[in-house]
Scaffold this motif. Sequence first.
Motif, short mmCIF file in Angstrom:
data_model
loop_
_atom_site.label_atom_id
_atom_site.label_comp_id
_atom_site.label_asym_id
_atom_site.label_seq_id
_atom_site.Cartn_x
_atom_site.Cartn_y
_atom_site.Cartn_z
N VAL A 269 0.84 -1.21 0.00
CA VAL A 269 0.00 0.00 0.00
C VAL A 269 0.87 1.25 0.00
N LEU A 270 1.94 1.24 0.82
CA LEU A 270 2.84 2.38 0.87
C LEU A 270 3.53 2.60 -0.48
N THR A 271 3.92 1.51 -1.12
CA THR A 271 4.55 1.60 -2.44
C THR A 271 3.59 2.23 -3.45
N ALA A 272 2.33 1.83 -3.40
CA ALA A 272 1.32 2.39 -4.31
C ALA A 272 1.17 3.89 -4.07
N LEU A 273 1.14 4.28 -2.79
CA LEU A 273 0.99 5.70 -2.45
C LEU A 273 2.17 6.52 -2.98
N VAL A 274 3.38 6.01 -2.78
CA VAL A 274 4.59 6.70 -3.25
C VAL A 274 4.59 6.79 -4.76
N THR A 275 4.15 5.73 -5.41
CA THR A 275 4.10 5.71 -6.88
C THR A 275 3.19 6.80 -7.41
N VAL A 276 2.04 6.98 -6.76
CA VAL A 276 1.08 8.01 -7.19
C VAL A 276 1.61 9.40 -6.90
N LEU A 277 2.14 9.60 -5.68
CA LEU A 277 2.59 10.95 -5.28
C LEU A 277 3.78 11.42 -6.11
N LEU A 278 4.67 10.51 -6.44
CA LEU A 278 5.87 10.88 -7.19
C LEU A 278 5.72 10.67 -8.69
N ASN A 279 4.52 10.27 -9.08
CA ASN A 279 4.25 10.06 -10.51
C ASN A 279 5.24 9.10 -11.16
N VAL A 280 5.50 8.01 -10.44
CA VAL A 280 6.42 6.99 -10.93
C VAL A 280 5.64 6.04 -11.85
N ALA A 281 6.33 5.49 -12.84
CA ALA A 281 5.68 4.57 -13.78
C ALA A 281 5.08 3.38 -13.03
N ALA A 282 3.92 2.94 -13.47
CA ALA A 282 3.20 1.85 -12.81
C ALA A 282 4.02 0.56 -12.78
N VAL A 283 4.87 0.37 -13.80
CA VAL A 283 5.66 -0.85 -13.86
C VAL A 283 6.58 -0.98 -12.65
N VAL A 284 7.04 0.18 -12.14
CA VAL A 284 7.90 0.15 -10.95
C VAL A 284 7.13 -0.40 -9.75
N TYR A 285 5.88 0.06 -9.62
CA TYR A 285 5.03 -0.44 -8.53
C TYR A 285 4.87 -1.95 -8.61
N TYR A 286 4.56 -2.46 -9.80
CA TYR A 286 4.35 -3.91 -9.96
C TYR A 286 5.62 -4.70 -9.66
N VAL A 287 6.76 -4.17 -10.06
CA VAL A 287 8.03 -4.86 -9.78
C VAL A 287 8.30 -4.90 -8.29
N VAL A 288 8.13 -3.75 -7.63
CA VAL A 288 8.39 -3.68 -6.18
C VAL A 288 7.41 -4.58 -5.42
N ALA A 289 6.14 -4.54 -5.79
CA ALA A 289 5.13 -5.38 -5.13
C ALA A 289 5.47 -6.85 -5.32
N GLY A 290 5.88 -7.21 -6.52
CA GLY A 290 6.25 -8.60 -6.79
C GLY A 290 7.44 -9.05 -5.96
#
Length: 270
Positions: free
Chosen positions: A209-230
């Motif tokens: 959840v924290l990773t998703a929040l950081v991804t949205v706030l920093l406008n990071v590419a969604a692929v980064v979120y999926y990699v980190v979550a995985g």
Amino acid sequence: MRMLIWTPLNAAELQQAMHSGNVGPAALVPVQSGTVLLPPPATKLSEAAYMANGVRKIGGGAALAVWNGDAALLYLFTTALGRASMWGSREAVLRLSAEAKQSGLAGKVFDRSTASLLNLREKEKWQLDAIDKLTALHPQASRKGALERIRDFHNAGGAIPGFFRAAGLPEVAQVAELTEEGRADFVLRTLEAPHAKKWPLALVFPLIVLTALVTVLLNVAAVVYYVVAGVLVVLAAGLMVVLRRQLVRTKPINTVLPVIPVTQGAVPTD
């Protein structure tokens, strides 16, 4: 409620193989026909079945028995799927199943929705399949005596000792009876139940959840979120495997897999 697992392999070989294979913890009782295992008191049915399947791989087969004063369940494993025999009324079997599984409300509802499967115990093919598995485990078993006990499924009194005695395994029946008396309780209470450590999963969810929040706030590419979550999920799964291996393999063999002469009454009671 009581549980036991019987396998035709002798206790010395079984203990070594279970320790190296991380199967257990359990107390081992040597008997003439092999070994009886007594899981810790808080062991769930799914954990006992997992243990029985591990023992099956080691010893060529296993029988898992679960019973109380009102009902009994017996699973014969010659493959990964066991054949079940049940004794007692429908309600008593469902109560025992819920107790053994440590079911919550959802689990109890599911059991009741599949209660019609209890009718299989009345089918001759189902009964004969159980006997075939028994004789595969113990070729000298009495087919006639064991089949008569399976067919007497309304009579749960002494069902597990009665089945093993009828099958020609009187020493296994004796261990079941002495276990009911609490003869091995002193040792069993020292063993840790084989529960999976689930705290890594509880930790990984807020991190995702924290990773998703950081991804949205920093406008990071969604692929980064999926990699980190995985990666987080893989790390959590790996940690759970490591923690499970600590249950048996990393501990002294006679601490997690003690051999006890319960049939000789050598284990103290309260």
